[in-house]
Design a protein around this motif. Structure first.
Motif, PDB file in Angstrom:
ATOM      1  N   SER A 202      29.339  11.941  31.922  1.00 17.22           N
ATOM      2  CA  SER A 202      28.607  12.702  32.955  1.00 17.22           C
ATOM      3  C   SER A 202      27.463  13.497  32.324  1.00 17.22           C
ATOM      4  O   SER A 202      26.657  14.088  33.029  1.00 17.22           O
ATOM      5  CB  SER A 202      29.567  13.636  33.704  1.00 17.22           C
ATOM      6  N   VAL A 203      27.389  13.500  31.006  1.00 16.03           N
ATOM      7  CA  VAL A 203      26.272  14.171  30.324  1.00 16.03           C
ATOM      8  C   VAL A 203      24.957  13.464  30.636  1.00 16.03           C
ATOM      9  O   VAL A 203      23.886  14.049  30.581  1.00 16.03           O
ATOM     10  CB  VAL A 203      26.523  14.230  28.799  1.00 16.03           C
ATOM     11  N   ASN A 204      25.038  12.186  31.046  1.00 13.24           N
ATOM     12  CA  ASN A 204      23.823  11.441  31.399  1.00 13.24           C
ATOM     13  C   ASN A 204      23.404  11.749  32.845  1.00 13.24           C
ATOM     14  O   ASN A 204      23.066  10.876  33.623  1.00 13.24           O
ATOM     15  CB  ASN A 204      24.066   9.936  31.226  1.00 13.24           C
ATOM     16  N   PHE A 205      23.465  13.034  33.196  1.00 13.02           N
ATOM     17  CA  PHE A 205      23.109  13.444  34.566  1.00 13.02           C
ATOM     18  C   PHE A 205      21.601  13.565  34.704  1.00 13.02           C
ATOM     19  O   PHE A 205      20.870  13.639  33.706  1.00 13.02           O
ATOM     20  CB  PHE A 205      23.800  14.768  34.921  1.00 13.02           C
ATOM     21  N   LYS A 206      21.162  13.590  35.940  1.00 11.80           N
ATOM     22  CA  LYS A 206      19.719  13.675  36.224  1.00 11.80           C
ATOM     23  C   LYS A 206      19.337  15.134  36.466  1.00 11.80           C
ATOM     24  O   LYS A 206      19.960  15.816  37.288  1.00 11.80           O
ATOM     25  CB  LYS A 206      19.400  12.850  37.466  1.00 11.80           C
ATOM     26  N   ILE A 207      18.347  15.617  35.776  1.00 10.67           N
ATOM     27  CA  ILE A 207      17.833  16.970  36.013  1.00 10.67           C
ATOM     28  C   ILE A 207      17.057  16.926  37.328  1.00 10.67           C
ATOM     29  O   ILE A 207      16.006  16.302  37.420  1.00 10.67           O
ATOM     30  CB  ILE A 207      16.948  17.454  34.854  1.00 10.67           C
ATOM     31  N   THR A 208      17.639  17.543  38.354  1.00 12.57           N
ATOM     32  CA  THR A 208      17.042  17.526  39.692  1.00 12.57           C
ATOM     33  C   THR A 208      16.637  18.931  40.147  1.00 12.57           C
ATOM     34  O   THR A 208      15.584  19.115  40.720  1.00 12.57           O
ATOM     35  CB  THR A 208      18.038  16.928  40.705  1.00 12.57           C
ATOM     36  N   THR A 209      17.524  19.908  39.870  1.00  8.75           N
ATOM     37  CA  THR A 209      17.243  21.289  40.276  1.00  8.75           C
ATOM     38  C   THR A 209      17.209  22.201  39.035  1.00  8.75           C
ATOM     39  O   THR A 209      17.558  21.770  37.921  1.00  8.75           O
ATOM     40  CB  THR A 209      18.373  21.797  41.203  1.00  8.75           C
ATOM     41  N   LYS A 210      16.817  23.453  39.261  1.00  5.79           N
ATOM     42  CA  LYS A 210      16.749  24.399  38.141  1.00  5.79           C
ATOM     43  C   LYS A 210      18.101  24.578  37.461  1.00  5.79           C
ATOM     44  O   LYS A 210      18.183  24.735  36.236  1.00  5.79           O
ATOM     45  CB  LYS A 210      16.202  25.738  38.632  1.00  5.79           C
ATOM     46  N   GLU A 211      19.168  24.539  38.254  1.00  8.18           N
ATOM     47  CA  GLU A 211      20.505  24.701  37.656  1.00  8.18           C
ATOM     48  C   GLU A 211      20.790  23.575  36.651  1.00  8.18           C
ATOM     49  O   GLU A 211      21.408  23.793  35.611  1.00  8.18           O
ATOM     50  CB  GLU A 211      21.594  24.680  38.746  1.00  8.18           C
ATOM     51  N   ASP A 212      20.284  22.390  36.961  1.00 10.29           N
ATOM     52  CA  ASP A 212      20.525  21.259  36.052  1.00 10.29           C
ATOM     53  C   ASP A 212      19.862  21.504  34.696  1.00 10.29           C
ATOM     54  O   ASP A 212      20.397  21.131  33.647  1.00 10.29           O
ATOM     55  CB  ASP A 212      19.972  19.962  36.663  1.00 10.29           C
ATOM     56  N   LEU A 213      18.706  22.146  34.712  1.00 11.56           N
ATOM     57  CA  LEU A 213      18.027  22.415  33.439  1.00 11.56           C
ATOM     58  C   LEU A 213      18.822  23.418  32.622  1.00 11.56           C
ATOM     59  O   LEU A 213      18.920  23.298  31.395  1.00 11.56           O
ATOM     60  CB  LEU A 213      16.599  22.916  33.685  1.00 11.56           C
ATOM     61  N   LEU A 214      19.449  24.385  33.295  1.00 16.49           N
ATOM     62  CA  LEU A 214      20.294  25.355  32.583  1.00 16.49           C
ATOM     63  C   LEU A 214      21.454  24.635  31.882  1.00 16.49           C
ATOM     64  O   LEU A 214      21.788  24.903  30.729  1.00 16.49           O
ATOM     65  CB  LEU A 214      20.850  26.390  33.570  1.00 16.49           C
ATOM     66  N   ILE A 215      22.031  23.688  32.593  1.00 19.76           N
ATOM     67  CA  ILE A 215      23.156  22.914  32.005  1.00 19.76           C
ATOM     68  C   ILE A 215      22.653  22.099  30.809  1.00 19.76           C
ATOM     69  O   ILE A 215      23.276  22.062  29.749  1.00 19.76           O
ATOM     70  CB  ILE A 215      23.797  22.008  33.075  1.00 19.76           C
ATOM     71  N   ALA A 216      21.485  21.483  30.979  1.00 17.92           N
ATOM     72  CA  ALA A 216      20.905  20.682  29.889  1.00 17.92           C
ATOM     73  C   ALA A 216      20.623  21.553  28.671  1.00 17.92           C
ATOM     74  O   ALA A 216      20.894  21.163  27.526  1.00 17.92           O
ATOM     75  CB  ALA A 216      19.635  19.982  30.369  1.00 17.92           C
ATOM     76  N   GLU A 217      20.111  22.759  28.917  1.00 15.92           N
ATOM     77  CA  GLU A 217      19.825  23.687  27.804  1.00 15.92           C
ATOM     78  C   GLU A 217      21.107  24.051  27.061  1.00 15.92           C
ATOM     79  O   GLU A 217      21.156  24.094  25.833  1.00 15.92           O
ATOM     80  CB  GLU A 217      19.113  24.944  28.335  1.00 15.92           C
ATOM     81  N   ALA A 218      22.186  24.267  27.817  1.00 21.60           N
ATOM     82  CA  ALA A 218      23.474  24.615  27.195  1.00 21.60           C
ATOM     83  C   ALA A 218      23.978  23.457  26.338  1.00 21.60           C
ATOM     84  O   ALA A 218      24.476  23.646  25.225  1.00 21.60           O
ATOM     85  CB  ALA A 218      24.495  24.963  28.275  1.00 21.60           C
ATOM     86  N   ILE A 219      23.797  22.236  26.832  1.00 19.72           N
ATOM     87  CA  ILE A 219      24.228  21.045  26.085  1.00 19.72           C
ATOM     88  C   ILE A 219      23.480  20.957  24.761  1.00 19.72           C
ATOM     89  O   ILE A 219      24.059  20.721  23.698  1.00 19.72           O
ATOM     90  CB  ILE A 219      24.008  19.770  26.936  1.00 19.72           C
ATOM     91  N   VAL A 220      22.169  21.200  24.809  1.00 26.91           N
ATOM     92  CA  VAL A 220      21.360  21.133  23.581  1.00 26.91           C
ATOM     93  C   VAL A 220      21.702  22.300  22.651  1.00 26.91           C
ATOM     94  O   VAL A 220      21.906  22.121  21.451  1.00 26.91           O
ATOM     95  CB  VAL A 220      19.853  21.115  23.924  1.00 26.91           C
ATOM     96  N   GLU A 221      21.817  23.502  23.241  1.00 25.46           N
ATOM     97  CA  GLU A 221      22.130  24.701  22.433  1.00 25.46           C
ATOM     98  C   GLU A 221      23.455  24.534  21.689  1.00 25.46           C
ATOM     99  O   GLU A 221      23.610  24.931  20.548  1.00 25.46           O
ATOM    100  CB  GLU A 221      22.208  25.944  23.336  1.00 25.46           C
ATOM    101  N   LYS A 222      24.418  23.939  22.361  1.00 24.76           N
ATOM    102  CA  LYS A 222      25.742  23.771  21.749  1.00 24.76           C
ATOM    103  C   LYS A 222      25.749  22.645  20.718  1.00 24.76           C
ATOM    104  O   LYS A 222      26.788  22.317  20.149  1.00 24.76           O
ATOM    105  CB  LYS A 222      26.778  23.466  22.847  1.00 24.76           C
ATOM    106  N   GLY A 223      24.584  22.022  20.539  1.00 30.76           N
ATOM    107  CA  GLY A 223      24.530  20.949  19.548  1.00 30.76           C
ATOM    108  C   GLY A 223      25.243  19.688  19.996  1.00 30.76           C
ATOM    109  O   GLY A 223      25.515  18.785  19.211  1.00 30.76           O
ATOM    110  N   TYR A 224      25.562  19.631  21.302  1.00 30.62           N
ATOM    111  CA  TYR A 224      26.221  18.426  21.823  1.00 30.62           C
ATOM    112  C   TYR A 224      25.251  17.251  21.811  1.00 30.62           C
ATOM    113  O   TYR A 224      25.616  16.106  21.924  1.00 30.62           O
ATOM    114  CB  TYR A 224      26.713  18.717  23.252  1.00 30.62           C
ATOM    115  N   TRP A 225      23.954  17.623  21.621  1.00 28.47           N
ATOM    116  CA  TRP A 225      22.940  16.569  21.636  1.00 28.47           C
ATOM    117  C   TRP A 225      21.975  16.714  20.512  1.00 28.47           C
ATOM    118  O   TRP A 225      21.522  17.852  20.301  1.00 28.47           O
ATOM    119  CB  TRP A 225      22.147  16.602  22.953  1.00 28.47           C
TER     120      TRP A 225
END
Ligand SMILES: Nc1ccn([C@@H]2O[C@H](COP(=O)(O)OP(=O)(O)OP(=O)(O)O)[C@@H](O)[C@H]2O)c(=O)n1
Ligand SMILES: C[C@](O)(CO)[C@H](O)COP(=O)(O)O
Length: 225
Positions: A202-225
């Motif tokens: 589910s990490v391959n989600f589509k950034i559609t709204t502002k909340e999605d970008l927050l989730i994407a930032e957390a994924i990158v910050e956590k080094g998951y990506w």
């Protein structure tokens, strides 16, 4: 030698996201959202070239991306709807590739492994896409009222890249040229093809709204990506 090209759909305006800059050109830590996909395509042994479809008014960004990513063979403006954009990409690639991977630039977290699996599977199944099985209970709703509960184990949330034998998807878009389906699989489903689904993260989600970008930032910050 089989040639595989990607159509990178990056011509949306990001209405649901808001703001002046389309979400695919926003920065996600140290690079733009679109660059996450371009980097994977650049490294993949299974992608030979990328056609990028973009909105008008961002030519400087687009030209810099074409300079930075050698696999970007062509860029052009997209269309009004996503299907119109894909049609333009298919015309650009006509007679130039055997397999085409159609991907949303708003989905930054694709992997080399996913690309390899999709491209290998399409040799057998003609049309393949990643998806995730629904994790919540799913209801069919009309005017805000539940009509029925759908069998969750048969519900799959579809992602991209959607990968096809080029001639098949090209024919589908020609056959149903007046349709504006929300994804590319529908153009071959109506031809009687039953595309193969590759269960994905589910990490391959589509950034559609502002909340999605927050989730994407957390994924990158956590080094998951
Ligand atoms: N005419 C369009 C519309 C969308 N897309 C791309 O298709 C992907 C999925 O579309 P969506 O998330 O709906 O993006 P937007 O259309 O920009 O969003 P919105 O519907 O909120 O305007 C995105 O990478 C988007 O850039 C495209 O290339 N051409
Ligand atoms: C293609 C897609 O990402 C598959 O789930 C989705 O249909 C795109 O929808 P959008 O409204 O264009 O974002």
């Amino acid at each position: 030698m089989v040639k595989t090209c990607a159509i990178l759909c990056a011509a949306g305006k990001g209405t649901r996201f808001g703001g002046d800059t389309p979400k695919q050109f926003l920065f996600l830590k140290d690079k733009m959202v679109i660059e996450y996909s371009l980097e994977v395509f650049e490294k993949s042994h299974f992608i030979d070239g990328v056609v990028m479809l973009v909105p008008q008014g961002f030519e400087d960004i687009v030209k810099s991306l074409k300079e930075k990513y050698s696999k970007v063979i062509y860029w052009d403006y997209g269309g009004k709807e996503r299907a119109d954009t894909v049609k333009k990409g298919l015309e650009i690639l006509k007679n130039k590739c055997d397999i085409v991977a159609i991907h949303d630039a708003a989905r930054p977290f694709i992997t080399l492994q996913l690309i390899e699996k999709l491209v290998k599977e399409v040799e057998v199944h003609l049309a393949v896409a990643p998806g995730i099985l629904a994790k919540d209970t799913v209801k069919f709703v009309v005017d805000g009222h539940i009509q029925k509960t759908l069998p969750r184990f048969n519900i799959c949330l579809i992602q991209t890249p959607q990968v096809f034998k080029f001639d098949l998807i090209y024919k589908g878009y020609k056959m149903f040229k007046d349709e504006l389906f929300t994804d590319d699989l529908q153009y071959v489903e109506l031809m009687g093809i039953k595309p193969k689904i590759i269960e994905n993260s589910s990490v391959n989600f589509k950034i559609t709204t502002k909340e999605d970008l927050l989730i994407a930032e957390a994924i990158v910050e956590k080094g998951y990506w």
